[in-house]
Write a protein that holds these residues in place. Sequence first.
Motif, PDB file in Angstrom:
ATOM      1  N   ILE A   1      92.884  -5.741  -6.426  1.00  0.00           N
ATOM      2  CA  ILE A   1      91.642  -5.523  -5.865  1.00  0.00           C
ATOM      3  C   ILE A   1      91.664  -4.649  -4.487  1.00  0.00           C
ATOM      4  O   ILE A   1      91.104  -3.609  -4.209  1.00  0.00           O
ATOM      5  CB  ILE A   1      90.906  -6.907  -5.801  1.00  0.00           C
TER       6      ILE A   1
ATOM      7  N   THR B   1      89.845  -0.948  -4.063  1.00  0.00           N
ATOM      8  CA  THR B   1      88.550  -0.971  -3.169  1.00  0.00           C
ATOM      9  C   THR B   1      89.280  -0.434  -1.975  1.00  0.00           C
ATOM     10  O   THR B   1      88.649  -0.340  -1.141  1.00  0.00           O
ATOM     11  CB  THR B   1      87.999  -2.371  -2.887  1.00  0.00           C
ATOM     12  N   GLU B   2      90.374   0.351  -2.028  1.00  0.00           N
ATOM     13  CA  GLU B   2      90.905   1.104  -0.868  1.00  0.00           C
ATOM     14  C   GLU B   2      91.233   0.350   0.271  1.00  0.00           C
ATOM     15  O   GLU B   2      91.406   1.169   1.333  1.00  0.00           O
ATOM     16  CB  GLU B   2      89.687   2.365  -0.728  1.00  0.00           C
ATOM     17  N   GLN B   3      91.461  -0.831   0.074  1.00  0.00           N
ATOM     18  CA  GLN B   3      91.729  -1.628   1.413  1.00  0.00           C
ATOM     19  C   GLN B   3      93.157  -1.287   1.762  1.00  0.00           C
ATOM     20  O   GLN B   3      93.707  -1.328   2.796  1.00  0.00           O
ATOM     21  CB  GLN B   3      91.548  -2.997   0.978  1.00  0.00           C
TER      22      GLN B   3
ATOM     23  N   ASP C   1      94.614   1.611   1.244  1.00  0.00           N
ATOM     24  CA  ASP C   1      94.691   3.066   1.970  1.00  0.00           C
ATOM     25  C   ASP C   1      93.887   2.747   3.296  1.00  0.00           C
ATOM     26  O   ASP C   1      94.369   3.493   4.419  1.00  0.00           O
ATOM     27  CB  ASP C   1      93.438   3.733   1.255  1.00  0.00           C
ATOM     28  N   ALA C   2      92.910   1.975   3.397  1.00  0.00           N
ATOM     29  CA  ALA C   2      92.672   1.648   4.864  1.00  0.00           C
ATOM     30  C   ALA C   2      93.634   1.115   5.833  1.00  0.00           C
ATOM     31  O   ALA C   2      93.727   1.410   6.922  1.00  0.00           O
ATOM     32  CB  ALA C   2      91.508   0.596   4.844  1.00  0.00           C
ATOM     33  N   LEU C   3      94.800   0.233   5.285  1.00  0.00           N
ATOM     34  CA  LEU C   3      95.561  -0.194   6.287  1.00  0.00           C
ATOM     35  C   LEU C   3      96.582   1.109   6.371  1.00  0.00           C
ATOM     36  O   LEU C   3      96.962   1.174   7.648  1.00  0.00           O
ATOM     37  CB  LEU C   3      96.538  -1.090   5.206  1.00  0.00           C
ATOM     38  N   ASP C   4      96.967   1.864   5.546  1.00  0.00           N
ATOM     39  CA  ASP C   4      97.601   3.152   5.750  1.00  0.00           C
ATOM     40  C   ASP C   4      97.142   3.944   6.985  1.00  0.00           C
ATOM     41  O   ASP C   4      97.586   4.562   7.775  1.00  0.00           O
ATOM     42  CB  ASP C   4      97.697   4.085   4.330  1.00  0.00           C
TER      43      ASP C   4
END
Lengths: 256, 251
Positions: A121, A125-127, A129-132
Amino acid sequence: MTNVIEQLGAWVVIRVREMGRMLLFVLSACAWLVRPPFRFHQIMKQLHFLGYRSTFVVVLTAGFTGMVLALQGYYTLRKFGSEGLLGSAVALSMIRELGPVLAALMVTARAGSAMTAEIGIMRITEQIDALDTMAINPLQYLVSPKLVAGVIGVPLLVAIFDVVGIYGGSLVGVDLLGVSEGAYWNSIESAVEWKDVYGGILKSISFGLIVSWVCCYKGFYTRQSAEGLGSATTEAVVLSSVLILVGDYFLTSVLL
Amino acid sequence: MIRLIGVEKKLGGQPVLQGIDLSIPVGKLTTIIGRSGEGKSVLLKHMIGLMQPDRGEVWVGDVEISRLSGTRLNDVRKQFAMLFQGAALFDSLSVFENVAFPLREKLHMKGPAVARRVEEKLEEVGLAEMGHKFPAELSGGMRKRAGLARALVMEPEIILFDEPTTGLDPLMAKSIHDLIVTMHRRFGFTAVMVSHEIPEIFAISDWVAMLRKGKIAAMATVAEFQRTTDPEIHEFISVGGTVALPGSLVG
């Protein structure tokens, strides 16, 4: 004919690539473990999720496994007049095989599938990618603590499984079927050796690694859809379970 | 500050970017427009190293990032923040924790200093009393605002906005656009936005670039862009109603 060979070749290439990617995945996650920042809090959180919250289902499974083992063992051993060996039969089965395998399968079903779903998930939900984008390595933040939790948590659960299973066997063998209590516990003491316990620990560490590794990997590389996430979760549970059983055979053949 | 040179990318064997040459002006708000499926989000992800090009170069300042990984790429990413289409808030954390996350993880800030900075950002985006809520309890617009607060909290030099108003009603979309413009003017960061919201983006952007068939078909200031004689661009922006916009709304 050429077409069949072509398809077979393509299948082999895809599988080999997948295996290579899986290996790199776990090696990278292990490498990130020894680099700061050390995520002690994350590891404890994952241990609580994988270990503590799996305790109930492990205790339940262990109790009934020990009980049915004692029931079957009693009627088999009685044919040879060896009911007194029931304790050793239950304990050795538990410590060598059933404890590590069944506890790992229960952890796969309860915690492994949840790991895949959670990471999947986050991917959709790109979470991740957000960490990256925040310059936080997702392997270090999400995967490495789960690997540690698997390697520490599963052996602890297996220890609980073994103890509860042996007591479950005692409940049926001693309290219900009338095997002598002294004979039950004495046979365990004389039959169980350190190498049995050591083998069980080695297996449970390996299975803990397999569960976390496979389930995290499947979630991390899930396809970007609800269907993809469903497939990833199923694949994670099936692959982990198969690898546990296959790994059990090979580890047993090495340890015996 | 950000330059893409001859960037090509195929996804699933299909060419998406086919030789992108683009320079993003420093301190300006540049919007990338184009039809759905043209690869606008893919282009944005190349700028921050979430995707690597098959060919070409991506420069951030004087660093070429397309072949970087690990710590060296992370060093470059420290200049960036990104607001994702769905805001990409961590759903296991409250709004406060989400905004505090990069401060704690990257700056190792603790205690009242974190609270002060987070509350300040939440107030700026109009979520002053919402810190205790979880992302699942927020509306689409509030999630975008929380995402914007998280993007702003590290005071980055560059912020990427991936369709920040998708799925919002026109009033909420306008308020998010207004918020982006206000923050851009206040903090002076370089902003790159992918959007479909024509004509609204013409009122807030400094520069507009149009992606067509995997290439940058045009890049110009808003006023120049609207005077274009290219029939395809003209048609694209006319459908959005820009040509009919009153002058006061443009630029």
